[in-house]
Scaffold this active site. Structure first.
Site, mmCIF file in Angstrom:
data_model
loop_
_atom_site.group_PDB
_atom_site.id
_atom_site.type_symbol
_atom_site.label_atom_id
_atom_site.label_comp_id
_atom_site.label_asym_id
_atom_site.label_seq_id
_atom_site.Cartn_x
_atom_site.Cartn_y
_atom_site.Cartn_z
ATOM 1 N N GLY A 72 36.534 -38.619 50.491
ATOM 2 C CA GLY A 72 36.976 -38.694 51.875
ATOM 3 C C GLY A 72 36.172 -39.730 52.625
ATOM 4 O O GLY A 72 35.182 -40.282 52.114
ATOM 5 N N ASP A 73 36.602 -40.003 53.853
ATOM 6 C CA ASP A 73 35.910 -40.995 54.669
ATOM 7 C C ASP A 73 34.494 -40.546 54.995
ATOM 8 O O ASP A 73 34.169 -39.350 54.983
ATOM 9 C CB ASP A 73 36.685 -41.251 55.966
ATOM 10 C CG ASP A 73 38.045 -41.888 55.706
ATOM 11 O OD1 ASP A 73 38.200 -42.526 54.640
ATOM 12 O OD2 ASP A 73 38.949 -41.731 56.554
ATOM 13 N N SER A 74 33.659 -41.511 55.332
ATOM 14 C CA SER A 74 32.284 -41.213 55.704
ATOM 15 C C SER A 74 32.250 -40.377 56.981
ATOM 16 O O SER A 74 33.022 -40.608 57.916
ATOM 17 C CB SER A 74 31.513 -42.520 55.906
ATOM 18 O OG SER A 74 30.188 -42.269 56.293
ATOM 19 N N HIS A 90 32.873 -43.122 44.834
ATOM 20 C CA HIS A 90 32.093 -42.530 45.923
ATOM 21 C C HIS A 90 32.534 -41.094 46.151
ATOM 22 O O HIS A 90 33.731 -40.795 46.197
ATOM 23 C CB HIS A 90 32.289 -43.349 47.202
ATOM 24 C CG HIS A 90 31.619 -42.751 48.393
ATOM 25 N ND1 HIS A 90 30.251 -42.705 48.535
ATOM 26 C CD2 HIS A 90 32.130 -42.163 49.507
ATOM 27 C CE1 HIS A 90 29.948 -42.128 49.676
ATOM 28 N NE2 HIS A 90 31.074 -41.790 50.286
ATOM 29 N N LEU A 148 32.790 -37.066 57.162
ATOM 30 C CA LEU A 148 33.634 -35.866 57.134
ATOM 31 C C LEU A 148 32.869 -34.626 56.680
ATOM 32 O O LEU A 148 33.406 -33.519 56.772
ATOM 33 C CB LEU A 148 34.838 -36.087 56.213
ATOM 34 C CG LEU A 148 35.964 -36.956 56.770
ATOM 35 C CD1 LEU A 148 37.082 -37.095 55.748
ATOM 36 C CD2 LEU A 148 36.516 -36.350 58.051
ATOM 37 N N GLY A 149 31.661 -34.802 56.178
ATOM 38 C CA GLY A 149 30.873 -33.640 55.775
ATOM 39 C C GLY A 149 30.959 -33.300 54.303
ATOM 40 O O GLY A 149 30.843 -32.118 53.933
ATOM 41 N N LYS A 150 31.146 -34.314 53.468
ATOM 42 C CA LYS A 150 31.239 -34.043 52.022
ATOM 43 C C LYS A 150 29.929 -33.466 51.488
ATOM 44 O O LYS A 150 29.943 -32.513 50.704
ATOM 45 C CB LYS A 150 31.584 -35.335 51.274
ATOM 46 C CG LYS A 150 32.944 -35.922 51.617
ATOM 47 C CD LYS A 150 33.270 -37.112 50.749
ATOM 48 C CE LYS A 150 32.318 -38.277 50.990
ATOM 49 N NZ LYS A 150 32.419 -38.821 52.366
ATOM 50 N N GLU A 210 22.099 -36.125 49.752
ATOM 51 C CA GLU A 210 21.766 -36.606 51.091
ATOM 52 C C GLU A 210 22.603 -35.867 52.124
ATOM 53 O O GLU A 210 23.838 -35.864 52.054
ATOM 54 C CB GLU A 210 22.010 -38.108 51.209
ATOM 55 C CG GLU A 210 21.665 -38.647 52.587
ATOM 56 C CD GLU A 210 22.125 -40.080 52.804
ATOM 57 O OE1 GLU A 210 21.818 -40.636 53.873
ATOM 58 O OE2 GLU A 210 22.813 -40.622 51.917
ATOM 59 N N ARG A 212 52.729 -29.936 53.571
ATOM 60 C CA ARG A 212 52.191 -28.581 53.658
ATOM 61 C C ARG A 212 52.378 -27.836 52.338
ATOM 62 O O ARG A 212 51.489 -27.133 51.869
ATOM 63 C CB ARG A 212 52.888 -27.829 54.805
ATOM 64 C CG ARG A 212 52.314 -26.445 55.069
ATOM 65 C CD ARG A 212 53.072 -25.755 56.203
ATOM 66 N NE ARG A 212 52.519 -24.454 56.482
ATOM 67 C CZ ARG A 212 51.563 -24.213 57.352
ATOM 68 N NH1 ARG A 212 51.045 -25.224 58.047
ATOM 69 N NH2 ARG A 212 51.117 -22.991 57.557
ATOM 70 N N ASP A 235 27.096 -39.148 46.283
ATOM 71 C CA ASP A 235 27.269 -40.507 46.794
ATOM 72 C C ASP A 235 27.905 -41.440 45.768
ATOM 73 O O ASP A 235 28.990 -41.966 45.991
ATOM 74 C CB ASP A 235 25.943 -41.093 47.284
ATOM 75 C CG ASP A 235 26.162 -42.377 48.069
ATOM 76 O OD1 ASP A 235 27.089 -42.395 48.906
ATOM 77 O OD2 ASP A 235 25.434 -43.350 47.841
#
Length: 322
Positions: A161-163, A146, A165-167, A210, A250, A185
């Site tokens: 990244g998690d759903s 994904h 987050l603005g990928k 999407e 960091r 996706d």
């Protein structure tokens, strides 16, 4: 690996045009293929396709001009014995290459045993090379991940990244900056070689991105032909996180990697926060990865510079090495 769909019919359909194959006889054996054990024991596709060799009975047997000439020089008794032994081994199918005429006894035995027999005007070497490449592709390890897969500065980059987050929004921003979309996706990855993994877009999602609030965008129609890519080699994974967890560093001293189909892929973690220009950060991460692939490690160079400064008695940064 399920090999039930890999049979004489499917291989013929996929390669008939390229190899100029003709199905001479043995149509009833269209379901013949490779057993799971044969595929599992094969170290490479070279074990599944080759010149006529009775020591390796379960592979695709290709008869070129040399094999046919050898057959013609044998006595009738030896010919019959060799043909009987070859057919009894139940190869997936036989190919008579180089435009040579298939021996009548071979045609007869293939017909009686329902052994598929193909002919082609192409040379045996060309047929073997093409079929080995084909087999290596369809039997290669595969996985669907994904994320948004992009071509950034000529490097295949997967945004994960998690759903929420603005990928996809980040992908759209990068596309508007001149980079290319491979898949959104769901990305199909396949390991085609010992040192690279290739990613493609499923046919159903081709050219689509999407974006929340906008729906599906046809990137090829909106941005043009140059905004999409058919495939790319995966070289970098960029993981977006909402906030750093306990493992976030960091200045990581060691490069982070993610295992994809048994191959370590470089990974960077970027925190998503208000005011951060993620597109610029991703581009910078890609440029830095390109430098690392060329042997330039900025962090290591800085650490060496710092060590030399601490060892220099005249330095304005005196210190003691631990």
């Amino acid at each position: 690996m399920d090999t039930s769909s890999i049979n004489a019919q499917s291989i013929f359909d996929d390669n008939a045009a390229t190899l100029k194959l003709s199905w001479l006889t043995g149509h009833e054996g269209w379901e013949r293929g490779f057993s799971s054990d044969t595929v599992a024991n094969a170290t490479s596709s070279a074990d599944l396709v080759g010149h006529l060799n009775l020591i390796h009975p379960n592979r695709i047997q290709v008869l070129g001009e040399a094999e046919i000439d050898y057959y013609q020089r044998q006595t009738d008794e030896d010919r019959s014995r060799h043909m009987a032994e070859l057919i009894a081994l139940e190869p997936p199918f036989l190919v008579v290459a180089g435009g040579a005429a298939a021996p009548p006894e071979l045609v007869l035995r293939c017909t009686r045993s329902s052994t598929p027999l193909f002919t082609t005007p192409m040379s045996a070497a060309a047929v073997i090379d093409s079929l080995r490449l084909y087999m290596s592709r369809i039997l290669a390890p595969r996985a669907t991940l994904h994320g948004v897969f992009l071509d950034i500065l000529g490097m295949g980059v997967l945004l994960t990244g998690d759903s929420g987050l603005g990928k996809s929004e980040l992908g759209l921003e990068l596309i508007s900056r001149g980079h290319g979309l491979v898949a959104d996706d769901a990305v199909d990855f396949v390991r085609l070689g010992p040192d690279f993994v290739e990613g493609r877009c499923p046919p159903l999602l081709q050219n689509l991105l999407e974006v929340r609030g906008l729906g599906l965008l046809d990137i090829k129609t909106i941005f043009g032909e140059t905004a999409v890519r058919r495939k790319m080699k995966l070289k970098l994974i960029v993981q977006l996180v909402r906030r750093p967890d306990g493992e976030f560093q960091r200045l990581p001293l060691e490069s982070q990697t993610v295992d994809v189909l048994g191959l370590p892929i470089s990974k960077v973690t970027i925190q998503v926060a208000a005011g951060r220009n993620l597109a610029v950060l991703v581009e910078a991460a890609v440029r830095n990865t390109i430098l690392q692939l060329r042997g330039i490690d900025t962090l290591r160079d800085f650490m060496d510079r710092q060590r030399l400064a601490m060892q220099d008695p005249d330095s304005q940064f005196p210190g003691k090495l631990v």
